[in-house]
Design a protein around this motif. Sequence first.
Motif, PDB file in Angstrom:
ATOM      1  N   THR B   7     -55.710  40.293 -69.730  1.00 17.21           N
ATOM      2  CA  THR B   7     -56.269  40.801 -68.189  1.00 17.21           C
ATOM      3  C   THR B   7     -55.756  42.174 -67.917  1.00 17.21           C
ATOM      4  O   THR B   7     -56.076  42.733 -66.831  1.00 17.21           O
ATOM      5  CB  THR B   7     -55.608  39.698 -67.337  1.00 17.21           C
ATOM      6  OG1 THR B   7     -54.115  39.555 -67.242  1.00 17.21           O
ATOM      7  CG2 THR B   7     -56.200  38.425 -67.353  1.00 17.21           C
ATOM      8  N   MET B   8     -54.580  42.677 -68.421  1.00 18.77           N
ATOM      9  CA  MET B   8     -54.122  43.870 -68.079  1.00 18.77           C
ATOM     10  C   MET B   8     -53.337  44.377 -69.233  1.00 18.77           C
ATOM     11  O   MET B   8     -52.909  43.778 -70.207  1.00 18.77           O
ATOM     12  CB  MET B   8     -53.175  43.688 -66.747  1.00 18.77           C
ATOM     13  CG  MET B   8     -52.062  43.113 -66.912  1.00 18.77           C
ATOM     14  SD  MET B   8     -51.205  42.919 -65.341  1.00 18.77           S
ATOM     15  CE  MET B   8     -50.594  44.278 -64.811  1.00 18.77           C
ATOM     16  N   ALA B   9     -53.092  45.864 -69.066  1.00 17.18           N
ATOM     17  CA  ALA B   9     -52.255  46.384 -70.307  1.00 17.18           C
ATOM     18  C   ALA B   9     -50.621  45.899 -70.276  1.00 17.18           C
ATOM     19  O   ALA B   9     -50.259  45.902 -68.908  1.00 17.18           O
ATOM     20  CB  ALA B   9     -52.207  47.987 -70.064  1.00 17.18           C
ATOM     21  N   SER B  34     -45.589  42.925 -68.035  1.00 19.93           N
ATOM     22  CA  SER B  34     -46.102  44.375 -67.625  1.00 19.93           C
ATOM     23  C   SER B  34     -45.850  44.528 -66.324  1.00 19.93           C
ATOM     24  O   SER B  34     -45.680  43.506 -65.648  1.00 19.93           O
ATOM     25  CB  SER B  34     -47.874  44.294 -67.338  1.00 19.93           C
ATOM     26  OG  SER B  34     -48.227  45.213 -67.078  1.00 19.93           O
ATOM     27  N   MET B  35     -45.377  45.619 -65.806  1.00 18.18           N
ATOM     28  CA  MET B  35     -44.739  46.170 -64.592  1.00 18.18           C
ATOM     29  C   MET B  35     -43.659  45.369 -64.169  1.00 18.18           C
ATOM     30  O   MET B  35     -43.440  44.728 -63.347  1.00 18.18           O
ATOM     31  CB  MET B  35     -46.067  45.875 -63.400  1.00 18.18           C
ATOM     32  CG  MET B  35     -47.092  46.727 -63.681  1.00 18.18           C
ATOM     33  SD  MET B  35     -47.115  48.650 -63.437  1.00 18.18           S
ATOM     34  CE  MET B  35     -46.909  48.683 -61.560  1.00 18.18           C
ATOM     35  N   LYS B  36     -42.831  44.955 -65.245  1.00 13.85           N
ATOM     36  CA  LYS B  36     -41.361  44.173 -65.265  1.00 13.85           C
ATOM     37  C   LYS B  36     -41.899  42.681 -64.747  1.00 13.85           C
ATOM     38  O   LYS B  36     -41.002  41.926 -64.546  1.00 13.85           O
ATOM     39  CB  LYS B  36     -40.802  44.718 -64.307  1.00 13.85           C
ATOM     40  CG  LYS B  36     -40.392  46.136 -64.646  1.00 13.85           C
ATOM     41  CD  LYS B  36     -39.388  46.205 -65.870  1.00 13.85           C
ATOM     42  CE  LYS B  36     -39.035  47.496 -66.229  1.00 13.85           C
ATOM     43  NZ  LYS B  36     -38.458  47.647 -67.528  1.00 13.85           N
ATOM     44  N   MET B  37     -43.164  42.266 -65.023  1.00 16.87           N
ATOM     45  CA  MET B  37     -43.558  40.941 -64.745  1.00 16.87           C
ATOM     46  C   MET B  37     -43.877  40.173 -65.562  1.00 16.87           C
ATOM     47  O   MET B  37     -44.469  40.675 -66.547  1.00 16.87           O
ATOM     48  CB  MET B  37     -44.744  40.862 -63.482  1.00 16.87           C
ATOM     49  CG  MET B  37     -44.338  41.655 -62.195  1.00 16.87           C
ATOM     50  SD  MET B  37     -43.168  40.653 -61.388  1.00 16.87           S
ATOM     51  CE  MET B  37     -41.918  42.235 -61.078  1.00 16.87           C
ATOM     52  N   GLU B  38     -43.936  38.923 -65.585  1.00 16.71           N
ATOM     53  CA  GLU B  38     -44.276  37.849 -66.512  1.00 16.71           C
ATOM     54  C   GLU B  38     -45.719  37.348 -66.192  1.00 16.71           C
ATOM     55  O   GLU B  38     -45.785  36.954 -64.990  1.00 16.71           O
ATOM     56  CB  GLU B  38     -43.538  36.598 -66.813  1.00 16.71           C
ATOM     57  CG  GLU B  38     -41.989  36.776 -67.344  1.00 16.71           C
ATOM     58  CD  GLU B  38     -41.153  35.655 -67.049  1.00 16.71           C
ATOM     59  OE1 GLU B  38     -41.625  34.453 -67.291  1.00 16.71           O
ATOM     60  OE2 GLU B  38     -39.826  35.719 -67.029  1.00 16.71           O
ATOM     61  N   ILE B  39     -46.395  37.763 -67.225  1.00 16.68           N
ATOM     62  CA  ILE B  39     -48.075  37.427 -66.725  1.00 16.68           C
ATOM     63  C   ILE B  39     -48.596  36.401 -67.586  1.00 16.68           C
ATOM     64  O   ILE B  39     -48.734  36.673 -68.787  1.00 16.68           O
ATOM     65  CB  ILE B  39     -49.016  38.798 -66.994  1.00 16.68           C
ATOM     66  CG1 ILE B  39     -48.182  40.077 -66.632  1.00 16.68           C
ATOM     67  CG2 ILE B  39     -50.300  38.470 -66.471  1.00 16.68           C
ATOM     68  CD1 ILE B  39     -48.113  40.148 -65.249  1.00 16.68           C
ATOM     69  N   PRO B  40     -48.637  35.123 -67.156  1.00 18.69           N
ATOM     70  CA  PRO B  40     -49.200  34.153 -67.746  1.00 18.69           C
ATOM     71  C   PRO B  40     -50.637  34.269 -68.318  1.00 18.69           C
ATOM     72  O   PRO B  40     -51.285  34.558 -67.366  1.00 18.69           O
ATOM     73  CB  PRO B  40     -49.069  32.790 -66.999  1.00 18.69           C
ATOM     74  CG  PRO B  40     -49.010  33.273 -65.580  1.00 18.69           C
ATOM     75  CD  PRO B  40     -48.596  34.853 -65.724  1.00 18.69           C
ATOM     76  N   GLU B  42     -53.867  32.437 -69.262  1.00 20.77           N
ATOM     77  CA  GLU B  42     -54.395  30.957 -69.445  1.00 20.77           C
ATOM     78  C   GLU B  42     -55.865  30.834 -70.177  1.00 20.77           C
ATOM     79  O   GLU B  42     -56.629  31.647 -70.256  1.00 20.77           O
ATOM     80  CB  GLU B  42     -54.737  30.155 -67.994  1.00 20.77           C
ATOM     81  CG  GLU B  42     -53.533  30.212 -67.271  1.00 20.77           C
ATOM     82  CD  GLU B  42     -53.775  29.725 -65.705  1.00 20.77           C
ATOM     83  OE1 GLU B  42     -55.209  29.581 -65.287  1.00 20.77           O
ATOM     84  OE2 GLU B  42     -52.630  29.558 -65.050  1.00 20.77           O
ATOM     85  N   GLU B  62     -55.762  46.472 -71.605  1.00 21.76           N
ATOM     86  CA  GLU B  62     -56.666  45.578 -70.862  1.00 21.76           C
ATOM     87  C   GLU B  62     -57.952  45.271 -71.786  1.00 21.76           C
ATOM     88  O   GLU B  62     -58.437  46.066 -72.413  1.00 21.76           O
ATOM     89  CB  GLU B  62     -57.005  46.104 -69.631  1.00 21.76           C
ATOM     90  CG  GLU B  62     -57.900  45.318 -68.675  1.00 21.76           C
ATOM     91  CD  GLU B  62     -58.378  45.914 -67.540  1.00 21.76           C
ATOM     92  OE1 GLU B  62     -57.629  46.885 -67.191  1.00 21.76           O
ATOM     93  OE2 GLU B  62     -59.193  45.393 -66.855  1.00 21.76           O
TER      94      GLU B  62
END
Lengths: 513, 71
Positions: B7-9, B34-40, B42, B62
């Motif tokens: 969904t994103m880089a 990404s951006m220091k966040m955890e991106i699940p 699904e 992406e």
Amino acid sequence: MVEKTTYNEKLEEKCKEIFAGGHSKYHERLKEQNKLFVRDRLALLFDDGQYTEDGKFANYEAGDLPADGVVTAMGKVNGQAVCVMANDSTVKAGSWGARTVEKIIRIQETAEKHRVPLLYLVDSAGARITDQLDMFPNRRGAGRIFHNQVRLSGFIPQICLLFGPSAAGGAYIPAFCDVVIMVEGNASMYLGSPRMAEKVIGEKVSLEEMGGARMHCSVSGCGDVLVENEREAIEEAKRYLDFFPANFTEQPPLKEAISAKVGRTLEAIIPENQNAPFDMYEAIDALIDEGSFFEVKKLFASEIVTGLARIEGRSVGIIANQPKVKGGVLFVDSADKAAKFINLCDAFSIPLLFLADVPGFMIGTSVERAGIIRHGAKLIMAMSSATVPKISVIVRKAYGAGLYAMAGPAFEPDVCIALPTAQIAVMGPEAAVNAVYSNRIEAIADPKEKLIFVQEKHKEYKEEIDIYKMASELIVDEVVAPSDLREVLANRFTLYETKLLSQPPRKHPVYPV
Amino acid sequence: MTKLTSTMAGTVFGVEVAVGDEVTVGQVVMILESMKMEIPIEAETVGTVSEIHAQVGDFVNENDVLITFDV
């Protein structure tokens, strides 16, 4: 009771003919497409199925163009007077002739005079090219419909229910409406049909791919609400209208207060670890009257949630970051989505609630080339210029321009509330320590020493941005326990009812669109 | 066969499934950072994991394909 005379019988006969719409084969076609006849749509929409129609004899002399393919009427929806324009696709595929256009223009003028919402029930193949001189270019030609839509924008609510195609120029009807409800499988919007695209640019594409309802609701952002069938579309339009005043001079209606959905507390929903995802929908449920959420653009740019809801019966517009999707980072489309939603709420005096949990705007080549700065500016301008009551809640992190976009302290929210989990900073601790001390970190040879140094700096940074320090410096106005937030919001929105902001003397700002 | 894309880089932070696993709609199959966040990330359809295209630590753009499923 109408007296029985020969001329009355003749009148009745003519009316019956008109009410029947186009040829029976086109009615059969409707059934195949799972569509309703225009007058059945109107019967479902209006209270008791009652409406007052004008110009039903339009183009009667033509013989085969009953009402000239459009019904224009006034009536009540949930007790509120509204005006409606509804295409009849059994009459020349709902295409526009000169009288069709004149009727649409007149119902727009009626809606303006009576200051009531206007609904566009669209199902039309577009202009009748054979009639172009009479309906296309002149002062009261089709262009006037769009000119009127722009004139009415923000004056009265304008809602589009898209039941079929809205082709070429006609595609601008939904584009100028406040909200567009699309029926999956039948609704479509496009400037040039797939046939035209193949002829003119050589592209082979299906209608669904190019201009279908799902595409517009999830990719292009031209659609706001995707529904399964026409009945659902009409129900959703009624539910939407209930949040709005009849026009911008009035206040949104207050409804009966309903308690929030029973579920986990906000303390349980929101993880303390800033980087861990959670579902913002669950947090919204804990704050609003149960079942009141009307989401706008659910399938588009889902990293930001925008929707209408009620808190203790009062209409509010919610703009919330969704940490579960793309980390809640703001992108080009999310900025655009939130900007339009804020404009909508501000136009009709619906107060705004910002729920911030945002790492900032996305970075990298791809978004810079797509103009993330000017799209971000669009959001910040919409939020900044909104004069309705604005409450900013810092749920967890609010980093960089993310804080600005979510109505941070500098943008005159009526209050900036922090939850104890809030963290306000130019950037997160990891990124900040790297940025400030990168040379010193690299100079330390021993890995153990390096780690100790970095951890020490993280600790110092976190102390620097401690939320109570922010409160002590009057950066945030209040720190609230998550489980008290609903009550605090209800109370404050009531207090802020009298808000009146004077504006600098000017025509309008120069929009960064 | 369906493809699940990024969904994103970002960088792959965790792979939650193995080849042969059956997944349900909405199941978290990969986590990006990404951006220091955890991106699940699904699963969008029911299916069986047939190939995993990115491993922990890999940079993905992406729309890069992450996992292929047999449906």
